[in-house]
Design an enzyme around this catalytic site. Sequence first.
Site, PDB file in Angstrom:
ATOM      1  N   SER A   1     -19.074  13.029  -0.533  1.00  0.00           N
ATOM      2  CA  SER A   1     -18.349  11.878  -1.049  1.00  0.00           C
ATOM      3  C   SER A   1     -17.303  12.360  -2.045  1.00  0.00           C
ATOM      4  O   SER A   1     -17.189  13.553  -2.319  1.00  0.00           O
ATOM      5  CB  SER A   1     -19.316  10.927  -1.758  1.00  0.00           C
ATOM      6  OG  SER A   1     -19.696  11.495  -2.995  1.00  0.00           O
ATOM      7  N   LYS A   2     -16.578  11.401  -2.585  1.00  0.00           N
ATOM      8  CA  LYS A   2     -15.523  11.672  -3.572  1.00  0.00           C
ATOM      9  C   LYS A   2     -16.000  12.582  -4.710  1.00  0.00           C
ATOM     10  O   LYS A   2     -15.225  13.337  -5.279  1.00  0.00           O
ATOM     11  CB  LYS A   2     -15.035  10.343  -4.177  1.00  0.00           C
ATOM     12  CG  LYS A   2     -13.852   9.766  -3.413  1.00  0.00           C
ATOM     13  CD  LYS A   2     -12.538  10.295  -3.982  1.00  0.00           C
ATOM     14  CE  LYS A   2     -11.386  10.158  -3.021  1.00  0.00           C
ATOM     15  NZ  LYS A   2     -10.795  11.415  -2.595  1.00  0.00           N
ATOM     16  N   ARG A   3     -17.280  12.431  -5.034  1.00  0.00           N
ATOM     17  CA  ARG A   3     -17.832  13.251  -6.130  1.00  0.00           C
ATOM     18  C   ARG A   3     -17.672  14.740  -5.871  1.00  0.00           C
ATOM     19  O   ARG A   3     -17.639  15.541  -6.786  1.00  0.00           O
ATOM     20  CB  ARG A   3     -19.329  12.956  -6.312  1.00  0.00           C
ATOM     21  CG  ARG A   3     -19.638  11.752  -7.151  1.00  0.00           C
ATOM     22  CD  ARG A   3     -21.128  11.549  -7.253  1.00  0.00           C
ATOM     23  NE  ARG A   3     -21.712  11.376  -5.928  1.00  0.00           N
ATOM     24  CZ  ARG A   3     -22.646  12.150  -5.420  1.00  0.00           C
ATOM     25  NH1 ARG A   3     -23.119  13.152  -6.109  1.00  0.00           N
ATOM     26  NH2 ARG A   3     -23.122  11.935  -4.203  1.00  0.00           N
TER      27      ARG A   3
END
Length: 486
Positions: A258-260
């Site tokens: 994910s974006k993380r």
Amino acid sequence: MNSRVRFAPSPTGHLHIGGARTALFNYLFAKKYGGTFILRIEDTDELRSTDESVKSIFESLQWMGLAWDEGAMPDGSQKGSYGPYVQSAREAAGIYKKYAEGLIKDGKAYHCYCTPAELDDMRKKAQLEKRPLKYEGNCRALTEAQKKDFEAQGRSPVIRFRMPDGGVTAWNDLIHNGVEFENKLLYDFVMIKASGYPTYNFACVVDDHLMEITHVIRGDDHISNTPLQINLYQALGWKIPEFAHLSMILGPDGTRLSKRHGATSVGEYRKEGYLPETMKNYLALLGWSTPDSRQLFNPGELEEKFDLKGCQKSPAIFDPVKLQWMNGEYIRKMTKEQLVALAMPYLKDAGINTAASYVPVADIVGLEQGKYKLLREIPALVKFFFAEAEYDEHAVDKVLKNTDVLKILDGIKQVYLGLDEFKEDRIEAATRAFAKDNGFKAGQVFHPVRVSLSGRSDGPTLFRMIEYLGRDEAVKRLEKAKELAV
Ligand code: GLU
């Protein structure tokens, strides 16, 4: 039989790593088996689908070189005879409604008038009673009078599929092998929304059938949709395609990518300066491998070697360090002319006047070709060839603020002015001779010369760098650096 596969993105954002991997595997499968690769736009989410997303998906696929044989095209046209290839256009053509109505007639689907609030209440109740959260089929057996009554209240119905109550739905997945779901765990899913728009599960089956898709290759986040879809195929009396569910992609920490974890869209990687060849090669290895664990592939080799048998069901780990390493490998393989063509937009963006160098830009960019990992890194490393050097304070303190540096810079300046030919080997010989004649160690001379000319303590091979700067510029910078040395 010719295989027909499709990539069917929902245009609700940019093309992500996972989507690009799905597109790539479908593309490779088609190439390997001489099949047809189709692009279908699944814009049935009216609220979240955007034209910009469609455009961005087209761009990313084209950039990666994943040309599709059939489907929606960037200029708004369509290629192939199974169109339209955009679901909103198929909806407008009445394609879905027809099949939904047929199913209602056969008693395999029904109108459901439950409101969102009522559905919410049912969910809450199920939660309290610790029952599975699923629609219990309240509207399965409404009488005509009840329906009229609901309609009089202004309720617009959805159309739900009537799921069989017992039995199991099973298929032989080409990656996950035997997969089985008990039908009592499935639910009467919505096929047509109150707006008249089809849902993903319904439109997908209708389209895969009408487009004669033979193999559905998609992410394993869709595994739970597959039994719903198989029941629909059966209810419609259609042939069920083969299914291959690709493994999940996790970040380096083992959680879903994910974006993380940083950049997630293909467009972001493109901007960072990754090459399309890298992305293709790297994504191919996310959940697939050759028996000999090959890492790098020559052009055309993936298309030749790809095989669903090499796909794993366990999650694949996205490793940004390996991706960077691989990009460096691909950068190294290019000619300096190819590299400079790709680097040019980054140089321009950094405000570098590429006309201002003494030698061709390709020669300069090619100097450290073996070191680059990203195209984005190049401007900062070559800028001093095109504009005055920016002096790194640490390098100045450590290397220029030393005894004898003034003498060295001045001496070298005279040496360079006196050279009849300003070429790498001549410069090297003269610089070494100067050091020797004046009792300096080579490094004692090389380091301050490098910092004076480039502003940095590291960089390309020294004497070629000096040749490429040109005598006038080199002399000017040596003179200027004397001010820093004191
Ligand atoms: N539109 C779906 C998605 O983007 C496609 C799933 C499928 O390939 O069936 O996830």
